[in-house]
Design a protein around this motif. Structure first.
Motif, short mmCIF file in Angstrom:
data_model
loop_
_atom_site.label_atom_id
_atom_site.label_comp_id
_atom_site.label_asym_id
_atom_site.label_seq_id
_atom_site.Cartn_x
_atom_site.Cartn_y
_atom_site.Cartn_z
N ASP A 1 -4.55 46.94 45.51
CA ASP A 1 -3.56 47.73 45.23
C ASP A 1 -4.03 48.39 43.94
O ASP A 1 -3.17 48.83 42.94
CB ASP A 1 -2.05 46.92 44.84
N THR A 2 -5.34 48.74 43.53
CA THR A 2 -5.65 49.07 42.51
C THR A 2 -6.91 50.24 42.86
O THR A 2 -7.71 49.79 43.90
CB THR A 2 -6.40 48.21 41.66
N ILE A 3 -7.00 51.23 42.25
CA ILE A 3 -8.39 52.36 42.66
C ILE A 3 -9.26 51.91 41.86
O ILE A 3 -9.06 51.85 40.46
CB ILE A 3 -7.59 53.62 42.54
N GLY B 1 -9.50 52.20 47.29
CA GLY B 1 -8.36 51.26 46.94
C GLY B 1 -8.05 50.66 48.23
O GLY B 1 -7.99 51.36 49.41
N ILE B 2 -7.64 49.30 48.25
CA ILE B 2 -7.36 48.45 49.41
C ILE B 2 -5.74 47.96 49.06
O ILE B 2 -5.45 47.48 48.16
CB ILE B 2 -8.26 47.30 49.53
N ASN B 3 -4.77 48.63 49.92
CA ASN B 3 -3.58 48.31 49.80
C ASN B 3 -3.16 47.07 50.33
O ASN B 3 -3.71 46.82 51.58
CB ASN B 3 -2.71 49.40 50.25
N SER B 4 -2.67 46.17 49.71
CA SER B 4 -2.35 44.77 50.22
C SER B 4 -1.55 44.76 51.52
O SER B 4 -1.47 43.94 52.00
CB SER B 4 -1.98 43.96 49.24
N ARG B 5 -0.64 45.96 51.47
CA ARG B 5 0.37 46.20 52.97
C ARG B 5 -0.07 47.42 53.33
O ARG B 5 0.92 48.19 53.56
CB ARG B 5 1.91 45.87 52.33
N GLY C 1 -2.64 51.70 57.04
CA GLY C 1 -3.73 52.10 57.78
C GLY C 1 -4.77 52.30 56.88
O GLY C 1 -4.79 52.55 55.61
N ASN C 2 -5.93 52.91 57.32
CA ASN C 2 -7.30 53.16 56.58
C ASN C 2 -7.60 54.71 56.76
O ASN C 2 -7.53 55.22 57.80
CB ASN C 2 -8.57 52.56 57.02
N VAL C 3 -7.68 55.41 55.20
CA VAL C 3 -8.23 56.78 55.50
C VAL C 3 -9.47 56.91 54.77
O VAL C 3 -9.65 56.22 53.67
CB VAL C 3 -7.11 57.47 54.53
N SER D 1 -4.75 52.55 52.71
CA SER D 1 -5.96 52.14 51.84
C SER D 1 -6.89 53.39 52.10
O SER D 1 -6.81 53.98 53.08
CB SER D 1 -6.52 50.85 52.52
N PHE D 2 -7.85 53.59 51.30
CA PHE D 2 -9.05 54.35 51.60
C PHE D 2 -10.46 54.03 50.84
O PHE D 2 -10.40 53.30 50.05
CB PHE D 2 -8.40 55.70 50.96
#
Length: 491
Positions: free
Chosen positions: A166-168, A191-195, A198-200, A292-293
């Protein structure tokens, strides 16, 4: 003091370096002028080796085509540096190493969990074998914080684990050898979102820097209305737009300066250009939408077969990228959008069912200027749009159409004038939908021409004729990105 002949030797070495580099990279017939030994006080009085360099004339339109272009200014500045370096090595009877050039092909790819892989390729300057790097510096930052002091690595691949979800995190790389450290690479972010929904994959296709367009057919000067050029990061090279284009108009006084006269509304203002950090701007909105991206350069995207694996959506940044003739050699075109490699990769990822968001001021007009039937067919059948016109509007207001409801709604503005924070979009494109499943999703408020399309089929597309990152309001960017990603993520 030292012998005055040392100044003659320095001048000769620097001039030789400049002329050789310009002839190799820009103009094979560049004239080498004579050296002058004149009693100018700036170089006569100091008891040290010194020289004056006069290269171009601001009264010469042909010279200014080179002078205002950041690529040429970088090359000549580097030539001066190399000339001084070689003079010092010659007089000191010692070896030298030329500072490396920036790396290319930078990429950040997921490696499982919070692990990521950074990769890049070194560059060795033609004719300068000592410019090869032997190590690299990786700089990183968290969020909006400043970059750290860097980490030295020897390889061109580096794996690490991000400290948190949850941090860039943003990264840039420099090349290093005994001659010094290169300029920065482009800045990529992850940045990886904990929830995560999908991935961009964010592809930075905006690497253009160039001077403005010119005209010399009846009227002579900078055709700023066509293309203002793209400064390297930012620039202070102009005081305003030219308004006198008649070569026959003489200078009378400062209130009537004649040919080349310009307005003064930009005096003292820093003009933003390509800051090479737009994946971070896109990434902030992607994370805010719950995705996430990761991000890669366009060179990596076009040359790596499995680049998009693990990402259901591709966000392609084209900003002010467009085909740009190379100075006098108009047969050479730089910064072309629709390269064969790019079209092949987009055909591949859409064939695999991945969705594409592509934004840029010249995504349509680059097709018209190139007149490539293959590219035109690709845009029509794969991206599902047809180019209509460049210079679609002079204001930046956009609204979502009824055709796009319920997926898109609301209105927003992008920067079509001067802003201290983001580059000017002086010539946005109008594009129209093509084929079954494609609709006009956005229109320009100024004249209702089509500002973007949305396509739904075996894969989904959203294409806009204005750059996403040129929307100055972060709330507007977040809202629009969320709508785009939700549309692209639905099959």
């Amino acid at each position: 003091g030292v012998s005055r002949m040392s100044s003659r030797e320095l001048s000769d070495i620097v001039q030789t370096q400049i002329v050789e580099d310009i002839r190799r990279d820009y103009e094979p017939e560049w004239t080498r002028r004579g050296l002058w030994d004149k009693p100018y006080s700036e170089v006569r009085r100091p008891d040290v080796t010194s020289m004056l360099l006069e290269l171009l004339s601001h009264q010469n339109l042909a010279d200014m085509k080179y002078n205002i272009d950041p690529r040429f200014r970088f090359s000549v500045s580097r030539s001066v540096y190399k000339g001084i370096l070689k003079y010092l090595a010659f007089t000191g009877n010692r070896q030298y190493a030329v500072q490396p050039l920036p790396v290319k092909g930078f990429a950040i790819t997921p490696a499982g969990g919070k692990k990521i892989r950074l990769s890049w390729q070194p560059v060795t300057e033609a004719g300068e074998p000592t410019s090869s790097p032997d190590r690299f510096m990786i700089y990183s930052r968290q969020g909006d914080n400043g970059f750290d002091n860097g980490l030295v690595v020897r390889d061109t691949i580096f794996e690490m684990e991000l400290p948190a979800y949850d941090t860039i995190y943003s990264f840039k790389v420099t090349a290093v050898n005994n001659g010094g450290e290169s300029f920065d690479s482009e800045e990529l972010s992850v940045g990886i979102n904990s929830r995560s929904k999908g991935n961009v994959l964010v592809v930075n296709g905006f690497d253009r820097v160039s001077g403005p367009s010119w005209t010399d057919n009846g009227i002579s000067g900078i055709s700023w209305w066509d293309d203002r050029g793209v400064p390297y990061r930012n620039d202070i090279i102009t005081i305003g737009d030219q308004y006198d284009f008649d070569r026959m108009n003489p200078w009378l006084d400062d209130d009537s300066p004649g040919w080349g006269a310009s307005y003064s509304d930009l005096t003292g203002k820093v003009v933003p250009g390509n800051t090479f950090n737009f994946p971070y701007i896109h990434g902030r909105s992607i994370m805010a939408a719950g995705y996430s991206f990761s991000s890669v350069s366009d060179e990596h995207f076009e040359s790596t077969v499995d680049c998009a694996d693990g990402s259901g959506i591709i966000d392609i940044i084209f900003g002010e990228e467009k085909s740009t003739p190379f100075f006098r050699d108009t047969s050479r075109i730089d910064f072309r959008i629709y390269t064969p490699q790019f079209m092949d990769m987009i055909t591949k990822v859409t064939g695999e069912g991945r969705s594409v968001f592509m934004s840029g001021a010249y995504v349509g007009s680059d097709l018209l200027s190139g007149k490539d039937p293959t590219a035109l067919k690709f845009a029509e059948s794969t991206l599902h749009f047809i180019p209509r016109t460049g210079h679609a509007v002079r204001t930046g207001k956009v609204y979502a159409t009824d055709y796009a409801r319920p997926h898109f709604e609301g209105s927003f503005s992008f920067n079509a004038g001067f802003s201290p924070s983001v580059y000017t979009v002086e010539a946005p494109d109008a594009i129209e939908p093509s084929g079954k499943g494609a609709v006009c999703s956005f229109r320009y408020s100024e004249n209702n021409s089509s500002a973007g399309i949305a396509f739904r089929g075996g894969y989904n597309n959203v294409i806009t004729g204005f750059p996403f990152e040129s929307i100055p309001d972060e709330k507007d960017r977040d809202k629009l990105m969320k709508q785009i990603l939700e549309f692209l993520n639905k099959k």
